[in-house]
Design a protein around this motif. Structure first.
Motif, PDB file in Angstrom:
ATOM      1  N   ALA A 141      -7.542   1.173   9.282  1.00  0.00           N
ATOM      2  CA  ALA A 141      -6.459   0.878   8.582  1.00  0.00           C
ATOM      3  C   ALA A 141      -6.891  -0.396   7.737  1.00  0.00           C
ATOM      4  CB  ALA A 141      -5.185   0.803   9.199  1.00  0.00           C
ATOM      5  N   THR A 142      -7.587  -1.319   8.446  1.00  0.00           N
ATOM      6  CA  THR A 142      -7.949  -2.690   7.750  1.00  0.00           C
ATOM      7  C   THR A 142      -8.992  -2.187   6.534  1.00  0.00           C
ATOM      8  OG1 THR A 142      -7.753  -3.888   9.815  1.00  0.00           O
ATOM      9  CG2 THR A 142      -8.900  -4.657   8.072  1.00  0.00           C
ATOM     10  N   VAL A 143     -10.013  -1.531   6.968  1.00  0.00           N
ATOM     11  CA  VAL A 143     -10.827  -1.214   5.812  1.00  0.00           C
ATOM     12  C   VAL A 143     -10.212  -0.370   4.552  1.00  0.00           C
ATOM     13  CG1 VAL A 143     -12.935   0.298   5.380  1.00  0.00           C
ATOM     14  CG2 VAL A 143     -12.686  -0.880   7.505  1.00  0.00           C
ATOM     15  N   TYR A 144      -9.244   0.583   4.873  1.00  0.00           N
ATOM     16  CA  TYR A 144      -8.567   1.157   4.097  1.00  0.00           C
ATOM     17  C   TYR A 144      -7.753   0.197   2.863  1.00  0.00           C
ATOM     18  CZ  TYR A 144      -4.803   3.918   2.010  1.00  0.00           C
ATOM     19  OH  TYR A 144      -3.914   4.176   1.100  1.00  0.00           O
ATOM     20  N   GLY A 145      -7.170  -0.680   3.638  1.00  0.00           N
ATOM     21  CA  GLY A 145      -6.150  -1.619   2.954  1.00  0.00           C
ATOM     22  C   GLY A 145      -7.087  -2.484   2.033  1.00  0.00           C
ATOM     23  N   LEU A 146      -8.136  -2.913   2.400  1.00  0.00           N
ATOM     24  CA  LEU A 146      -9.026  -3.809   1.687  1.00  0.00           C
ATOM     25  C   LEU A 146      -9.426  -3.177   0.431  1.00  0.00           C
ATOM     26  CD1 LEU A 146     -11.215  -5.576   4.516  1.00  0.00           C
ATOM     27  CD2 LEU A 146      -9.077  -6.656   3.251  1.00  0.00           C
ATOM     28  N   LEU A 147      -9.919  -1.714   0.526  1.00  0.00           N
ATOM     29  CA  LEU A 147     -10.326  -0.862  -0.420  1.00  0.00           C
ATOM     30  C   LEU A 147      -9.156  -0.804  -1.419  1.00  0.00           C
ATOM     31  CD1 LEU A 147     -12.496   1.798   1.432  1.00  0.00           C
ATOM     32  CD2 LEU A 147     -13.190   0.223  -0.168  1.00  0.00           C
ATOM     33  N   LEU A 148      -7.991  -0.539  -1.191  1.00  0.00           N
ATOM     34  CA  LEU A 148      -6.872  -0.345  -1.705  1.00  0.00           C
ATOM     35  C   LEU A 148      -6.605  -1.534  -2.798  1.00  0.00           C
ATOM     36  CD1 LEU A 148      -4.489   1.572  -2.848  1.00  0.00           C
ATOM     37  CD2 LEU A 148      -3.202   0.776  -0.743  1.00  0.00           C
ATOM     38  N   ILE A 149      -6.716  -2.751  -2.046  1.00  0.00           N
ATOM     39  CA  ILE A 149      -6.393  -3.962  -2.719  1.00  0.00           C
ATOM     40  C   ILE A 149      -7.222  -3.994  -3.731  1.00  0.00           C
ATOM     41  CG2 ILE A 149      -6.541  -6.481  -2.422  1.00  0.00           C
ATOM     42  CD1 ILE A 149      -5.177  -6.006   0.499  1.00  0.00           C
ATOM     43  N   CYS A 150      -8.815  -3.785  -3.334  1.00  0.00           N
ATOM     44  CA  CYS A 150      -9.778  -4.026  -4.519  1.00  0.00           C
ATOM     45  C   CYS A 150      -9.388  -3.244  -5.465  1.00  0.00           C
ATOM     46  CB  CYS A 150     -11.207  -3.508  -3.742  1.00  0.00           C
ATOM     47  SG  CYS A 150     -11.845  -4.926  -2.500  1.00  0.00           S
ATOM     48  N   ASN A 151      -9.039  -1.795  -5.317  1.00  0.00           N
ATOM     49  CA  ASN A 151      -8.705  -0.839  -6.329  1.00  0.00           C
ATOM     50  C   ASN A 151      -7.730  -1.277  -7.249  1.00  0.00           C
ATOM     51  OD1 ASN A 151     -10.938   1.104  -5.881  1.00  0.00           O
ATOM     52  ND2 ASN A 151      -9.312   2.229  -4.467  1.00  0.00           N
TER      53      ASN A 151
END
Length: 230
Positions: A141-151
């Motif tokens: 979820a941390t990796v997913y959240g970081l990607l979503l913020i980057c997007n």
């Protein structure tokens, strides 16, 4: 952004058929109403699931050359298949992270080899997280959240450079709605995990799809393929 601008966008963009607008609105209104009067009704899940599938179909028909958008929406659909119809949360979020990376690739125009680096990186990060006692769901979820913020940040930068493009604004507002949805999901998970009081659980459960479906419709219209880059 004035509502008139959005109306003019819809009028100008002939690739958005009025029947799709009617379908999206009908699906959205239907499940919002059903969630209010009959929560946890299986038919509501079917409507939501069909709505996400139709976003995949729409992108495939309207943006045939935007393969990364199609792949991102397909991974999103696969993740929803896991999360809606099975109890396997970790694999569902894992697949979701790949959807976010596909979006990142298309928004930043990363080279295809970046996908290989991502697979190695997420595997290493998850392994390190588990090795240090972090539960797999939190690591992924941390990796997913970081990607979503980057997007979201990337979409915001693209929108600031060219905010007259309908597709660019769709990406920006789509990822804002996506963030709102996932904040609700995270709070809901913490409530179910006992970390937060359950008072807001019904409201958060309702808001998840209140934000999620519009985010997918907007993102399905956010192609940056050359044909639509004017």
């Amino acid at each position: 952004m004035p509502i008139k601008t959005w109306i003019n966008d819809f009028k100008r963009l002939s690739f958005i058929d009025m029947k799709w607008l009617i379908i999206w609105a009908s699906i959205y209104i239907s499940f919002l109403f059903l969630d209010l009067i009959v929560p946890n009704f299986i038919g509501t899940s079917v409507i939501k699931y069909a709505g996400i599938f139709l976003c995949v179909i729409y992108a495939n028909k309207k943006y045939r050359k935007d393969y990364l958008l199609q792949l991102a929406l397909l991974f999103t659909f696969l993740a929803d298949t896991i999360l809606v119809w099975t109890p396997f949360v970790v694999p569902g979020v894992f697949v979701f992270s790949f959807a976010q990376f596909m979006h990142l690739m298309r928004l930043t125009k990363l080279e295809p080899k970046a996908l290989g680096y991502y697979v190695c990186a997420i595997s290493l990060l998850c392994a390190l997280g588990v090795a240090f006692g972090l539960e797999p769901i939190y690591a992924i979820a941390t990796v997913y959240g970081l990607l979503l913020i980057c997007n979201l940040v990337t979409a915001a930068k693209n929108n600031s450079k060219n905010n007259r493009r309908f597709q660019t604004r769709c990406a920006f507002y789509g990822f804002i709605a996506f963030i709102c949805c996932d904040v609700c999901v995270a709070l809901r998970f913490l409530i179910l995990d006992g970390a937060l009081p359950p008072f807001f659980l019904p409201i958060l459960s309702y808001l998840v799809w209140f934000f999620y479906y519009p985010s997918q419709v907007l993102i399905a219209n956010s192609s940056n393929a050359p044909k639509f880059a004017k």
